[in-house]
Design an enzyme around this catalytic site. Structure first.
Site, PDB file in Angstrom:
ATOM      1  CB  ALA A   1       9.074  -4.694   3.559  1.00 42.75           C
TER       2      ALA A   1
ATOM      3  CE1 TYR B   1       4.307  -3.166  12.296  1.00 37.88           C
ATOM      4  CE2 TYR B   1       3.002  -1.561  13.667  1.00 37.88           C
ATOM      5  CZ  TYR B   1       3.597  -1.974  12.430  1.00 37.88           C
ATOM      6  OH  TYR B   1       3.853  -1.254  11.337  1.00 37.88           O
TER       7      TYR B   1
ATOM      8  N   GLY C   1       1.146  -7.701  -0.788  1.00 33.60           N
ATOM      9  CA  GLY C   1       0.879  -6.706  -1.935  1.00 33.60           C
ATOM     10  C   GLY C   1       0.550  -7.397  -3.009  1.00 33.60           C
TER      11      GLY C   1
ATOM     12  CE  LYS D   1       7.098  -0.926  11.301  1.00 36.53           C
ATOM     13  NZ  LYS D   1       7.477  -0.850  10.087  1.00 36.53           N
TER      14      LYS D   1
ATOM     15  NE  ARG E   1      -7.792  -4.980  18.385  1.00 32.34           N
ATOM     16  CZ  ARG E   1      -7.588  -4.855  16.850  1.00 32.34           C
ATOM     17  NH1 ARG E   1      -7.824  -6.044  15.748  1.00 32.34           N
ATOM     18  NH2 ARG E   1      -7.039  -3.944  16.277  1.00 32.34           N
TER      19      ARG E   1
ATOM     20  CG  PHE F   1      -1.788   1.175   1.538  1.00 34.05           C
ATOM     21  CD1 PHE F   1      -2.162   1.932   0.304  1.00 34.05           C
ATOM     22  CD2 PHE F   1      -1.956   1.689   2.679  1.00 34.05           C
ATOM     23  CE1 PHE F   1      -3.003   3.130   0.564  1.00 34.05           C
ATOM     24  CE2 PHE F   1      -2.443   2.836   2.930  1.00 34.05           C
ATOM     25  CZ  PHE F   1      -3.251   3.582   1.882  1.00 34.05           C
TER      26      PHE F   1
ATOM     27  CG  ASP G   1       6.014  -6.547  -1.834  1.00 34.53           C
ATOM     28  OD1 ASP G   1       5.404  -7.474  -1.596  1.00 34.53           O
ATOM     29  OD2 ASP G   1       5.550  -5.422  -1.399  1.00 34.53           O
TER      30      ASP G   1
END
Length: 331
Positions: free
Chosen positions: A76, A142, A38, A146, A269, A13, A33
């Site tokens: 990515a 996640y 994707g 990062k 959640r 995206f 990729d």
């Protein structure tokens, strides 16, 4: 000057839009990729696509050796914050170790600047609006991955002189988004459900608050960042300021499809309840154009979605931890 740039995730995206903007700027663009999220059709025709993973160290090194990249744009990632609790090894392999492969190669092949899309997930629960000077407290794997990459880039600057620019975007939406992924991208999930005449599913009461950003308010600035010296070795929140609840978003998306808002509330959640950021630092350095409103942005994306149709949402095949997995994600 002949500029060759690598765009990882360039069939995805945000990556495909950044690749398009780089071509406008005169870059020779190489896209890497693995096509897990994707699509080849997203890649600009002027770009050269390599199908492969950032986890493939041999492939990474061969590409850097062949092209001697001027810049690296690393987009990515498997950006499913909620699911990352249950796919921890997959998350760290893809979002951390794969990134380190790219940083190593960037150092070894003298890349001039490494542009990294991080996430506001690094902040976790923090004082709002989220600001760059706050101490990150990521609450999911996640966000942890990062933030680890951000820290590694700072170390690579100190030890090896690798310049970088870090962006922390949030809830970006628009054409080319994978609407067939039930674990991430709430705007795409809602639109895919509406195309199939299904209820819009919301975890909890829908009072979670976020700011949503149209892709054209992000991609051009990421692409051009290497031309702004004041941006080097800085971190920027990037995105819209206007805050909506998830329930309000559902109503706005339904309106774009001339549909009544039919919501199915699911079990709450584990997620950060409220997350939106301050963009003053970005605005001072980049002097952006006025943001596209949520209504206009959703209409643009809806036109693209209606043209391309609904997509099947597949289940993630390799769940590593079943304990506490939301029931709606079990099939």
């Amino acid at each position: 000057m002949n500029i060759t740039s690598l765009v990882t995730g360039g069939a995805g995206f945000i990556g495909s839009h950044v690749a398009k903007e780089l071509i406008k700027l005169g870059h020779n663009v190489i896209v890497l990729d693995d096509l897990s999220g994707g699509n080849k059709d997203n890649v600009p025709t002027e770009a050269n696509l390599y199908v492969g993973s950032i986890c493939n160290e041999k492939l990474i090194n061969s590409l850097f050796k062949k092209y001697l990249f001027t810049y690296v744009y690393h987009l990515a990632a498997y950006a499913a914050e909620g699911l990352s609790h249950f796919i921890r090894r997959f998350n760290y392999n893809n979002n951390l170790i794969g990134s380190i492969n790219l940083i190593n190669a960037s150092v070894n092949y003298n890349v001039k600047c490494f542009v990294f899309t991080s996430s506001i997930a690094v902040y976790g629960e923090n004082e709002l609006p989220l600001k760059e000077e706050q101490y990150p407290q990521p609450e999911d794997p996640y966000g942890i991955a990062k933030y680890a990459v951000e820290q590694d880039l700072k170390n690579a600057k100190q030890l090896f002189g690798l310049d970088s620019i870090i962006f922390r975007p949030h809830n970006v939406y628009g054409p080319h988004q994978n609407i067939g992924d039930k674990y991430r991208n709430v705007v795409g999930i809602f639109m895919n459900q509406l195309l199939q005449n299904k209820a819009l599913t919301i975890f909890g009461d829908g009072e979670q608050s976020r700011a949503f950003t149209y892709i054209d308010d992000v991609a051009p600035y990421i692409a051009n960042a290497v031309n702004i010296k004041e941006a080097y070795n800085q971190t920027f929140n990037i995105g819209d300021d206007t805050v909506y609840t998830v329930k309000q978003l559902a109503e706005e998306v339904s309106e774009c499809f001339n549909s009544q808002t039919n919501i199915q509330y699911l079990e709450k959640r584990d997620e950060v309840e409220h997350a939106y950021s301050c963009h003053k630092k970005f605005e001072q350095v980049f002097q952006p154009q006025p943001y596209i409103s949520l209504k206009n942005g959703l209409e643009k994306m809806a036109d693209w979605v209606k043209e391309h149709g609904a997509r099947t949402s597949n289940s993630f095949e390799n769940i590593e931890i079943e304990k506490n997995l939301p029931p709606s994600w079990r099939n």
